[in-house]
Design a protein around this motif. Sequence first.
Motif: not given
Length: 398
Positions: A51-55, A212-218, A220-234
């Motif tokens: 569904t998506g990926a987070v670098a 480098g690495g990549m997180i993937v998941s199917n 979207n909500e979990l991917l959004a949480q992952a993206r939030h955490l890797i960017t200092q939870a802003k």
Amino acid sequence: MSENFIPLSKPSLQGNELKYVTEAIETEWVSTAGPFIQSFEENTADYVNSTGAVAVQNGTSGLHIALEVIGTGREDEVIVPTLTFIAAVNPVKYCGAEPVFMDCDDSLCLDPNKLEKFFEKECEFSKGILRNKATKKQIKAIVVVHVFGNMADMESILEVAEKYNLPVIEDATEAIGTYYKKGKHQGRYAGTMGTFGVFSFNGNKIMTTGGGGMIVSNDNELLAQARHLITQAKSDPLYYTHDQVGYNYRMTNLQAALGLAQLEQLESFIETKSINYSHYQEAIKKIPGLELFSFRSSIRPNYWFYAIKVQSEYGLTRRELIDSLEQEKIQARPIWDLIHHQQPYKNAQAYEIEKAPIYLNLIVNIPCSSDLSSRDVERVNVCLAKLNEPTEMGSDQY
């Protein structure tokens, strides 16, 4: 003429790497923002059909974030393999949790039968929560590593996980491009069957971004949480408002530019590795005491690492073979030492570890670069055969 050194695994940078990295530099998008990051994420997700990926910075940070998103904490335990690189296990400790070590099966990946036996005999399952009888701690997740580009028995592991209401985190750091070609999960790629999958693009992987690495998941909500955490939870990126402890785990645009060019070539890398694997296999099967490790028949592997089993009939021990190849300017490496033997984990629970110690003393990895030439493969094969030959002075001379 002196022979060139043959490294174990080096990157192949023959595509659009220079073009894309130059573009990133010329446009001055060199840090943790820029168009190549989004393109690399989207193209990776498309490639593995997620569904998506987070670098992220590396595979280790990806595993850490996956564990954080599912809520792993100090009162939890996480099932991990002992036969793996330590980076698959350390993130459990980053979360304050404790690992419980499992044995491997003959694929070198986590043994689903012992996994289920541990849950049945050593744990209690009540109200959807699985607890370790000995520690009373909750089993929070299962981390599965797809060793050397092979596929763990995901069909069995996922059935056990579903039975006990456990998320599965796939450490697919070695297995991008590996997929099931038949069976229940036909067409599904390593990293896309669990709650999260994590890939690594370290310099020795089949494709690289340097680090480098990549997180993937199917999800979207979990991917959004992952993206939030890797960017200092802003929670407000303009006014620097943060709603929890986050991490600076973002990939740079320079790395993503490199990764995008590598991804374009991934299938050709796998094709080359497959051909070289066949050449190794043809030669090694003729050498007494050596066996090239096979991949599951139900998968198309990415052939990341070639592993040989060195048995007593060969005449050299694992260590002696590695040392002898080094003298021939051929780099070889042993498999990782078992993690539950390592100093930080000597007091951790390890359940019926029987096969992993056997393989620890048998496995040697031989050169497997994505652009390894047929000439170099032949040279390795000749050396492996030559080292097996008896010396002119037999043992009765000593």
